[in-house]
Each structure stands twice: as structure tokens, then as C-alpha cells.
Design an enzyme around this catalytic site. Structure first.
Site, PDB file in Angstrom:
ATOM      1  N   HIS A 137       0.997  -1.043   0.000  1.00  0.00           N
ATOM      2  CA  HIS A 137       0.041  -0.064  -0.033  1.00  0.00           C
ATOM      3  C   HIS A 137       1.111   1.239  -0.251  1.00  0.00           C
ATOM      4  CE1 HIS A 137      -3.538  -2.194   2.081  1.00  0.00           C
ATOM      5  NE2 HIS A 137      -3.824  -1.499   0.858  1.00  0.00           N
ATOM      6  N   CYS A 184      -2.308   3.100   8.951  1.00  0.00           N
ATOM      7  CA  CYS A 184      -3.218   2.108   8.603  1.00  0.00           C
ATOM      8  C   CYS A 184      -4.473   2.247   9.342  1.00  0.00           C
ATOM      9  CB  CYS A 184      -2.548   0.618   8.354  1.00  0.00           C
ATOM     10  SG  CYS A 184      -1.295   0.517   7.372  1.00  0.00           S
TER      11      CYS A 184
HETATM   12  N1  ARG Z   1      -3.914  -7.239   6.481  1.00  0.00           N
HETATM   13  C1  ARG Z   1      -4.335  -5.850   5.905  1.00  0.00           C
HETATM   14  C2  ARG Z   1      -4.243  -6.022   4.432  1.00  0.00           C
HETATM   15  O1  ARG Z   1      -3.525  -6.742   3.941  1.00  0.00           O
HETATM   16  C3  ARG Z   1      -3.492  -4.737   6.322  1.00  0.00           C
HETATM   17  C4  ARG Z   1      -3.745  -3.385   5.909  1.00  0.00           C
HETATM   18  C5  ARG Z   1      -2.827  -2.205   5.936  1.00  0.00           C
HETATM   19  N2  ARG Z   1      -3.388  -1.028   5.922  1.00  0.00           N
HETATM   20  C6  ARG Z   1      -2.787  -0.194   5.330  1.00  0.00           C
HETATM   21  N3  ARG Z   1      -3.408   1.166   4.869  1.00  0.00           N
HETATM   22  N4  ARG Z   1      -1.664  -0.195   4.868  1.00  0.00           N
HETATM   23  O2  ARG Z   1      -5.126  -5.514   3.862  1.00  0.00           O
END
Ligand code: ARG
Length: 278
Positions: free
Chosen positions: A169, A269
Site C-alpha cells: 500500500h 493504517c
Molecule cells: N492485513 C491488511 C491487508 O493486507 C493490512 C492493511 C494495512 N493497511 C494499510 N493502509 N496499509 O489488507
């Protein structure tokens, strides 16, 4: 239509049903479960910290069988009174969409959904630097959503390709902290993307590999819109970055997020900007 003036607020979701129940990024391993009480304590610490530095925190209710719902940055993207809901890449998280969308709908925001099949993971892949919107793509968000988002919000957009699966991300590798400033982890991007970043953001601070792997880029910056941030809530092991930020007059607040790193996330996050973006 909302008439309320935006105030400095974040949306959070208590990680009541949090756990590593599937593997959709390289950090997740179902054999390495987070310590649940500890995760709740870490989340509560983050919430308390944000409130102590003047942020208002709104909550969306956690739902069973949606263990990643605590990562509210992925709810969607809010700009003014327009909310663009996420369309998750993986079915494991798609069930969150309806709950996040109805939270915004019930509060009078204008909901502007993307066409079906257009994957977009919200603020996790969409961050403003001043009025410019930087959007990540490849692992989660589709590049074809970028142009639609730019049209809906009427803002200039910049597409950034994420090349490293550990930094899947945008908010794991890049975080604005003022109208012309951002921290970033260069190895998460290819050379063309690095050029876009360097040409459009005058003040870019690189984070080193070790600290980037402790989610140093996933810092929550708080401060008046249009100016450099005053506060940084950052990953406790990111001491080098902490010193750099302090040298720039930013007050740092180290925080432990070890239990969330097991799912591939950290402080930023766990929050979504509600009318208070860089
Ligand atoms: N386990 C979640 C996923 O893989 C973690 C999300 C993390 N969020 C972020 N904004 N980076 O989607």
C-alpha cells in the site's frame, strides 16, 4: 449535504475481531498470531495519543469475521464531503465495504462509488500533498481508478507504481507531512516513479531500509492543514527518523505497533482522515 465545518478528526475501529486469519500480503502468516490483548492495548494507546495531541476520534463498529476492519485507512477516501468507498482487491476484505460506506452515508456524506471490478483501497493508496493527490497502484489499487478519482474529486493526480510486495500500500512507503513535504522509502518504487516524486515534492526525506521495515513511513502526522505537521506518532523503533523529524521542529510520539505489523500495518493504517488531510 453536510454543512458542518470539518474538524481535526480520524476514523478508527476497535480491533475487537482482529487476528491473522488469511494471508494477503507477505507480512501475514497464520502461524504467527498477534497477542490479542496486547493488540487492543496498542490500539488504545494510539487512540489516547491522538486525542492527547488534539485529534477527535470517531469510531465505526467492528464486525465479526472481518479481522482487518481495524485498518480504517482502507475504508475509502474522503475529500470535502465526497466519500469514495474502497473496492478491495481480495474477497477476504470485501465484506468491510458495506459497513464503512453506510457509516459515511448515515452521516450525510456524498457517496461516489467506483465501477464494479475497479479495485481501490482508499487512503492506504491515496495521499494528498497539498492539493495534489498521490495514488499508489499495482498490488491492491488498479491504475485505471486513478483517473476516475481525479475526475470525481477534481484534483490533479500522480500515479505511483509500488514494486516491492512488502510495501504493497502507498502508506507503507510514503507519507506527507506538510504541503510540500513527505517521508518515503525509495526502494518501494521504480526509477520512473522516484522521478515523479522528486519532481513534484520539493521536500522529500528518505527512510532507511531497517526503519521502513518497522513501518516508519506509516507515521501519523498531525498539524494544521497547509503547514508542516506539529506532531508525529511513529513506530518506536524508528529512532533515526524520529531525530530527523525533531530536528525539523516536529514533536515525536513513539508508539509500539508490533501486533499490527503481523498483519502488515501500523499506526497510519489504523486511522482515516476525516476532513483533515495534508
Ligand atoms: N492485513 C491488511 C491487508 O493486507 C493490512 C492493511 C494495512 N493497511 C494499510 N493502509 N496499509 O489488507
Amino acid at each position: 449535504m453536510r454543512s458542518q465545518k470539518p474538524r481535526p478528526a480520524f476514523l478508527m475501529c476497535r480491533p475487537t475481531f482482529y487476528g491473522v486469519e488469511y494471508e494477503i500480503n507477505p507480512w501475514m502468516d497464520v502461524r504467527r498470531q498477534p497477542d490479542h490483548p496486547r493488540a487492543i492495548r496498542q490500539w488504545q494507546m494510539l487512540r489516547n495519543m491522538l486525542q492527547a495531541i488534539g485529534m477527535h476520534v470517531e469510531l465505526v463498529r467492528a464486525r465479526p469475521s472481518l479481522p482487518d476492519m481495524g485498518f480504517t485507512a482502507n475504508a475509502g477516501l474522503l475529500h470535502g464531503d465526497i466519500f469514495i468507498p474502497s473496492r478491495f482487491r481480495y474477497k477476504e476484505r470485501a465484506g468491510e465495504e458495506v459497513f464503512f460506506t453506510s457509516w459515511f452515508f448515515r452521516r450525510g456524506y456524498r457517496i461516489r462509488p467506483l465501477p464494479a471490478g475497479h479495485h481501490f483501497e482508499g487512503e492506504g493508496d491515496a495521499l494528498f500533498v497539498g492539493e495534489k493527490l498521490f495514488l499508489g497502484y499495482f498490488h491492491r489499487t488498479d491504475i485505471r481508478t486513478h483517473i476516475l478519482i481525479g475526475e470525481i474529486l477534481e484534483v490533479p493526480i500522480f500515479s505511483l507504481e509500488l514494486v516491492n510486495p512488502y510495501f504493497y500500500h502507498l502508506d507503507t512507503a510514503f507519507m506527507p507531512f506538510g504541503p510540500e513535504s513527505a517521508i518515503y522509502y525509495p526502494k518501494a518504487f521504480d526509477s520512473y516513479t522516484l522521478r515523479i516524486l522528486r519532481q513534484n515534492i520539493p521536500d522529500l526525506i528518505p527512510v532507511n531500509a531497517e526503519e521502513a521495515h518497522y513501518f516508519a513511513c506509516n507515521t501519523v502526522f498531525v498539524g494544521p492543514k497547509g503547514k508542516q505537521a506539529r506532531h508525529a506518532v511513529l513506530s518506536a523503533p524508528a529512532r533515526r527518523l524520529g531525530k530527523i523529524l525533531e530536528g525539523r521542529g516536529i514533536e515525536t510520539h513513539p508508539i509500539e505497533t508490533s501486533e499490527f505489523i503481523k498483519a502488515g500495518g501500523s499506526s497510519k493504517c489504523l486511522v482515516l482522515n476525516l476532513g483533515y488531510t495534508y
